[in-house]
Enzyme design. Structure first.
Site, mmCIF file in Angstrom:
data_model
loop_
_atom_site.group_PDB
_atom_site.id
_atom_site.type_symbol
_atom_site.label_atom_id
_atom_site.label_comp_id
_atom_site.label_asym_id
_atom_site.label_seq_id
_atom_site.Cartn_x
_atom_site.Cartn_y
_atom_site.Cartn_z
ATOM 1 C CB SER A 190 -0.889 0.019 1.239
ATOM 2 O OG SER A 190 -0.062 0.272 2.360
ATOM 3 C CE LYS A 191 -0.186 7.215 -3.702
ATOM 4 N NZ LYS A 191 -1.168 7.891 -4.443
ATOM 5 N NE ARG A 192 -2.767 3.073 4.874
ATOM 6 C CZ ARG A 192 -2.867 1.848 5.340
ATOM 7 N NH1 ARG A 192 -2.262 1.500 6.450
ATOM 8 N NH2 ARG A 192 -3.601 0.958 4.698
#
Ligand code: GLU
Length: 494
Positions: free
Chosen positions: A256-258
């Site tokens: 994920s981008k996180r």
């Protein structure tokens, strides 16, 4: 399978950027096509108007072409084969949906959003495992349907799924996967805005574009039984399916981008070589059956088979990508690396300064073995582009001895008299001084390095001085002789 009929596609929805997972899907399709003398096409699945993002397609195409993935067919654009756009094929989907309606495999649904909402809530109240449409409109009379159509009542078209049947997906990666039609909703095929849904457009296009192998991410596996029903209802042959494993963060959660960058353009902007990113992405779910890790595109094409794609999720390990970037830098010629360095310089504080190609190539050659990114040369070895503005205190403390000033002055005197010195001339000069003075090489090498670069490590000293050249080196040594003794003294007093 007839080799000449291998046809695959990369079918992204233009949601803004190319995800590294998308690059992996595109790459595996590309490798599979090239390995089998087949063809790969690019199809933009842009039928979801709510998700349309301005500039997303240009961005996708730009990232793909940067990565070296080229397509074999499609409308020609700027000398390359451009994509097929689903939004330009709406009549085709409409014709196909009409055929399904006529065959009783699909039906008009005029239910209002309120009715659907109530239905969902009722099903939730009954704790049904999954919300499903109740086929209400399947039972409308032809007269009611015609009246609704004539009065232009808002409607969709739904797939008429027969309950109580089994659907098998024979997946090259996952083996045989069984689904029960009881769990398959009467999927919307055509939306009220007249656009097809992903499922309809995807299947119709894969058939019409004669796609032999559907290679895509695992998240689409659950859609595949619906697709298989569509193939069956149209009476079409199935393609071969291969669903690629999920990409995971090191903690095994879904990438994920996180937890880091996911867009190819971010990796490009950070200075990763496309060859390293391709190499890295190729190994996210595939290996050749040995532990080889360094690959270039040609060898990937030669070795790639779907049978060697893993089922298990693939961990995205950024350290490995960094390591591969360094490895690819080492295998490249300085001529290949030159434009990369120039590009990095143009983004740095040295952007107005002029350096000859020859100079930059010498810098690259001396640093190639020691870096992970080309831009490391600029950030960690700025002395190639400007004289040192300070001297590393630790190194001064450790390396500047009582005789450093005298030795360095002697060296300065000698090289000032040299005409067009070669690397060897510098080496001979330095060695003759230490011999005469009866000290170890390091006694002169370390102070010299400090004078030239301001730091304690870097490329070979004779490479460094030769690259900087006599004039620049003389000037740097003079400055150092004026400055370092004072620094050294004050450090000793502290
Ligand atoms: N449009 C889908 C996507 O965005 C394509 C899935 C498929 O390859 O069938 O990934």
């Amino acid at each position: 399978m007839d080799e000449n009929n291998i046809r695959v596609r990369f079918a992204p929805s233009p949601t803004g950027y190319l995800h590294v997972g998308g690059l992996r899907t595109a790459l595996y399709n590309y490798l599979f096509a090239k390995h089998n003398n087949g063809k790969i096409v690019l199809r933009i699945e842009d039928t979801d108007r709510n998700r349309y993002v301005e500039g997303a397609v240009e961005n996708l195409i730009d990232s793909l072409s940067w990565a070296g993935i080229k397509f074999d067919e499609g409308p020609v654009q700027g000398g390359n084969f451009g994509p097929y756009y689903q939004s330009e094929r709406l009549t085709i989907y409409r014709e196909h949906v009409n055929k399904l309606i006529n065959d009783g495999k699909a039906y008009y649904c005029f239910c209002t959003p309120e009715r659907l909402k109530n239905l969902r809530e009722e099903q939730q109240r009954l704790k049904l495992p999954q919300a499903k449409y109740d086929k209400h409109c399947l039972h409308l009379s032809p007269q009611e349907i015609n009246k609704n159509l004539e009065t232009k009542k808002s409607h969709v078209v739904r797939l008429n799924v027969k309950p109580g049947e089994k659907v098998f997906v024979h997946d090259v990666v996952r083996g045989k996967v069984e689904f029960n039609t009881d769990n398959i909703d009467d999927q919307i095929l055509l939306k009220s805005d007249g656009f097809p849904t992903y499922h309809l457009a995807n299947v119709v296009d894969d058939h019409l574009m004669k796609i032999s192998h559907v290679i895509r991410g695992e998240e689409w596996l659950s859609s595949t039984p619906k697709h298989i029903l569509l193939y069956n209802y149209f009476n079409w042959n199935l393609p071969v399916f291969a669903h690629l494993p999920l990409l995971l963060n090191p903690d095994k959660s879904k990438l994920s981008k996180r937890q880091g960058d996911v867009a190819v353009e971010d990796y490009r902007a950070k200075g990763y070589l496309k060859e390293a990113l391709i190499n890295f992405v190729a190994l996210l779910g595939w290996n050749a059956g040995d532990d080889k890790e360094f690959y270039e595109m040609d060898e990937l094409i030669e070795k790639f088979t779907l049978e060697r794609v893993n089922k298990a999720g693939a961990v995205f390990n950024i350290e490995k990508l960094n390591w591969l970037n360094g490895e690819h830098i080492r295998r490249k010629s300085v001529d290949e690396l030159l434009p990369v360095l120039k590009n990095e310089l143009s983004k740095s504080k040295f952007k107005g300064k002029q350096f000859s190609d020859n100079y930059l190539k010498l810098v690259l050659k001396s640093m190639q073995e020691r870096i992970t990114f080309i831009k490391d040369i600029i950030t960690n070895s700025s002395y190639f582009f400007e004289p040192p503005s300070s001297y590393d205190e630790k190194t001064v403390k450790k390396r500047w001895k009582d005789d450093s000033e005298i030795l360095l002055s002697k060296f300065l005197n000698e090289i000032e008299g040299l005409e067009n010195p070669s690397k060897e001339d510098f080496e001979i000069t330095l060695k003759s001084i230490v011999e005469k003075e009866n000290v170890g090489l390091g006694r002169l090498i370390h102070p010299l390095r400090l004078a030239l670069s301001g730091v304690g490590q870097g490329p070979g000293i004779f490479d460094l001085i030769f690259i900087l050249g006599k004039e620049e080196s003389v000037s740097r040594i003079k400055t150092a002789l004026k400055t370092i003794p004072g620094i050294s003294k004050s450090l000793k007093n502290n």
